[in-house]
Design an enzyme around this catalytic site. Sequence first.
Site, PDB file in Angstrom:
ATOM      1  N   ALA A 174       0.827  -1.204   0.000  1.00  0.00           N
ATOM      2  CA  ALA A 174       0.000   0.000   0.000  1.00  0.00           C
ATOM      3  C   ALA A 174       0.865   1.259   0.000  1.00  0.00           C
ATOM      4  CB  ALA A 174      -0.953   0.002   1.194  1.00  0.00           C
ATOM      5  N   ASP A 175       1.973   1.221   0.731  1.00  0.00           N
ATOM      6  CA  ASP A 175       2.899   2.355   0.739  1.00  0.00           C
ATOM      7  C   ASP A 175       3.491   2.586  -0.651  1.00  0.00           C
ATOM      8  OD1 ASP A 175       3.108   3.683   3.225  1.00  0.00           O
ATOM      9  OD2 ASP A 175       4.128   1.971   4.087  1.00  0.00           O
TER      10      ASP A 175
END
Length: 403
Positions: A174-175
């Site tokens: 997600a980062d």
Amino acid sequence: MTPPTPLLDGVRVLDLTNVLAGPFAGYQLALQGADVIKVEMPGSGDLARQLGADRALSEELLGASFLAQNGGKRSLTLNLKDPEGRAALLRAVRTADVLLENFRPGVLDRLGLGWETLRAENPALVYCAISGFGQTGPLRDRPAYDQIIQGLSGMMSVTGTPDTAPLRAGFPVADTLGGMAAAYAVTAALVRRGRTGEGAFVDVSMLESALTALGWVTSNYLITGRAPQPMGNENFTAAPSGTFRTADGHLNIAANRQQQYATLCRLTGREDLITDARFAHPADRKTHREELRAELESALAARGAAAWEEILSAAGVPAARVLSVPDALDLDQLAERDFVHELPFPGDRDRPLRVLGGPLRVDGAPPVPPARPPLLGEHTDTVLAELGYSAADIDELRERGAI
């Protein structure tokens, strides 16, 4: 042959970000030739300087997590809680093209450094704010880390098997998706600015980036109303398409087309499976995927994964071994494309620093980090001098703790 001019040559980026999503975005811009100035807090810097698998490096503010995403950047320390530190940032904004930040929404506004203030200093500025949920909405003020977004986006609900889900991906996906979305959005904003002269406020949501990347998982639900389920290593769109055991390891096979399925059956010595009523039609193969898996794994046990990879790939059936990260990085394919680069190690260590480049080539050339990652504050005096500060000014700023 003269190397091509980097795509972002001449673009100056102020990178106020920490840890991963923002630094990842800044690194992608640096790889394309941007002058990325990493603005860090004096004394501590980016939190990623204290993160990574080597404790000694982290204690020296050279954590592996930092080294991986900050090659080619220059480090400028500024205390943004000090009026003179803020004044220095405003001066830097006047000569910048892009500003990246991943604070919680409103933090820079409270410091007097929000979008409206910075736009007044530089109307052509591209301001990119990366946050967990975006700058608006009922969740905007919540703290968010990668695992929080993986869970909230539905990613974890479809990862693993029915017995093991929900399962977090083995890396901070997600980062990195948020960082990649930010890099893409910044370059798009720069294209518009090149035509119109307009700056832009770019609001990147990690949650929305994750849901976008889920692709068919989200679209199948939106369009058909069918909620996705965890399927382990199986592909819900086709069979046989997943991970299979061989004589010595695992092999991914994606025989999604009828011709590929028929070729797979012939090469494994199981031509009978082509006309078997359970597997003859693609829809039937999905219904009976576990039975088909058992039949194919029995045949695949005759050879190892590497041998099957060569045999099947040569015949047009997508197939490849399941590798460890070290084995993947050792692939000849990556060496041929110069994907992993060696840089001087920051500090006095007499060893190379190995980092990744970018996942693309421009005019045949790979993006290469232009320099090693910086020591904390290494370029403070140089950058401030470029902004017009005298040596005496810089000494005064240092004495008051502004840099």
